[in-house]
Scaffold this active site. Structure first.
Site, PDB file in Angstrom:
ATOM      1  N   GLU A 182       0.649  -1.167   0.052  1.00  0.00           N
ATOM      2  CA  GLU A 182       0.083   0.038   0.088  1.00  0.00           C
ATOM      3  C   GLU A 182       0.845   1.392  -0.003  1.00  0.00           C
ATOM      4  O   GLU A 182       0.535   2.086  -0.620  1.00  0.00           O
ATOM      5  CB  GLU A 182      -1.002  -0.083   1.223  1.00  0.00           C
ATOM      6  N   HIS A 228       3.687   1.860  -1.518  1.00  0.00           N
ATOM      7  CA  HIS A 228       4.017   1.719  -2.832  1.00  0.00           C
ATOM      8  C   HIS A 228       2.876   2.561  -3.753  1.00  0.00           C
ATOM      9  O   HIS A 228       3.045   3.519  -4.614  1.00  0.00           O
ATOM     10  CB  HIS A 228       4.457   0.792  -3.746  1.00  0.00           C
ATOM     11  N   GLN A 252      23.051  -2.473  -4.090  1.00  0.00           N
ATOM     12  CA  GLN A 252      22.699  -2.066  -2.813  1.00  0.00           C
ATOM     13  C   GLN A 252      22.330  -3.344  -1.731  1.00  0.00           C
ATOM     14  O   GLN A 252      22.051  -2.967  -0.685  1.00  0.00           O
ATOM     15  CB  GLN A 252      21.572  -1.226  -2.859  1.00  0.00           C
ATOM     16  N   VAL A 307       2.922   4.654   5.344  1.00  0.00           N
ATOM     17  CA  VAL A 307       1.743   3.709   5.303  1.00  0.00           C
ATOM     18  C   VAL A 307       2.100   2.755   6.375  1.00  0.00           C
ATOM     19  O   VAL A 307       2.865   1.887   5.981  1.00  0.00           O
ATOM     20  CB  VAL A 307       1.202   3.315   3.871  1.00  0.00           C
TER      21      VAL A 307
END
Length: 230
Positions: free
Chosen positions: A33, A35, A59, A174
Site C-alpha cells: 500500500e 508504493h 545495494q 503507510v
C-alpha cells in the site's frame, strides 16, 4: 499503461512526453500500500507517472537477501496499472549494468548512523542506480516514502549535490493496523516477529511524547522505550 524493459525504449518514450511533467516512483517491486500511495500522489501531481521496478544488486551486501527478495512481476504490473502509472520500467540487471562499473559513487555524510552504519556500500548502490534512473527518465518530481528517513536524506543530498532538476516529494509512511510500517519484506516475518515488530513503533511514539513533554535525557528515553514491552 506501457511496459518498457530497455533503456533505449524508455528514452524514446520520454522524448514523446518531453513537454509534459513527469513524476517518478522508483521501487524494487513487490508492491504494498505504501508504493501504491506514492503512485496515486504522483498521478495527481503530474501529467505522466513512471514507476520503475528494479531489484538493484549494488545495494545488497554479500550476506543479504538479494536472491530471496520477494518478487511478483505480474502482480506489480496489475497494481501499477490500477493506481495511476502510465509507464512501468522493468529493466534486467544486464540492461542496467551491461559491464562492471568503471566509476563508483561514495557518500561522505548521512550514512554513518542507522541502517547505513551496518550496511556498508548499501547507499552507494542506491545513489548509483538512482543517478542512472534520473538520467534515463528525466522526471521533474520523484516520490519516496518517509518510512526510510535516512534514504530520503541521502536522495535529497544526491539531488542537491549533482544539481538534478528534480523536486523530492516525501510521502508519509503507510502503516498496518498494528503500527508496523508497510514493507515488501513484511511477508517474510513469522507470526511471532509480526507480533513483536510493532513495539518498535510504539517505543518511538513514546520517545517522541517524552521529548515533547520536556524530557531531554536520551538515556531515560531509551530506558523507557526498552521497558515498554518487558
Amino acid at each position: 499503461m506501457q511496459i518498457i524493459r530497455t533503456i533505449k525504449k524508455m528514452k524514446q518514450a520520454i522524448k514523446i512526453h518531453a513537454a509534459e511533467q513527469i513524476g517518478f516512483v522508483p521501487t524494487m517491486g513487490f508492491f504494498h500500500e505504501g508504493h501504491l500511495e506514492l503512485m496515486r500522489q504522483a498521478h495527481k501531481e503530474n501529467d505522466i507517472t513512471v514507476v520503475s521496478v528494479f531489484v538493484n544488486p549494488m545495494q545488497f551486501g554479500p550476506n543479504e537477501d538479494f536472491e530471496s527478495y520477494p518478487r511478483d512481476e505480474q502482480r506489480d504490473i496489475e497494481l501499477a496499472s490500477e493506481n495511476g502509472a502510465d509507464i512501468i520500467f522493468m529493466p534486467s540487471i544486464e540492461e542496467m549494468y551491461p559491464r562492471s562499473p568503471i566509476i563508483s559513487m561514495d557518500i561522505l555524510e548521512r550514512t554513518n548512523v542507522l541502517c547505513g552504519k551496518s550496511r556498508p556500500g548499501h547507499f552507494a548502490g542506491v545513489v548509483t542506480v538512482l543517478s542512472k534512473l534520473f538520467h534515463i527518465i528525466q522526471p521533474q518530481k520523484v516520490y519516496f516514502g518517509m518510512k526510510d528517513a535516512q534514504q530520503t536524506a541521502v536522495v535529497a543530498a544526491l539531488i542537491e549535490d549533482l544539481n538534478f532538476p528534480i523536486e523530492l516529494v516525501g510521502v508519509p509512511t503507510v502503516r498496518e493496523p498494528s503500527g508496523l510500517a508497510k514493507s515488501s519484506r513484511n511477508v517474510r516475518l513469522s507470526e511471532k516477529e509480526k507480533s513483536e515488530a510493532p513495539s518498535l513503533y510504539q517505543a518511538l511514539q513514546l520517545g517522541r511524547k517524552m521529548v515533547l513533554d520536556g524530557e531531554t535525557n536520551p538515556a531515560i528515553i531509551k530506558k523507557r522505550g526498552q521497558q515498554l514491552h518487558c
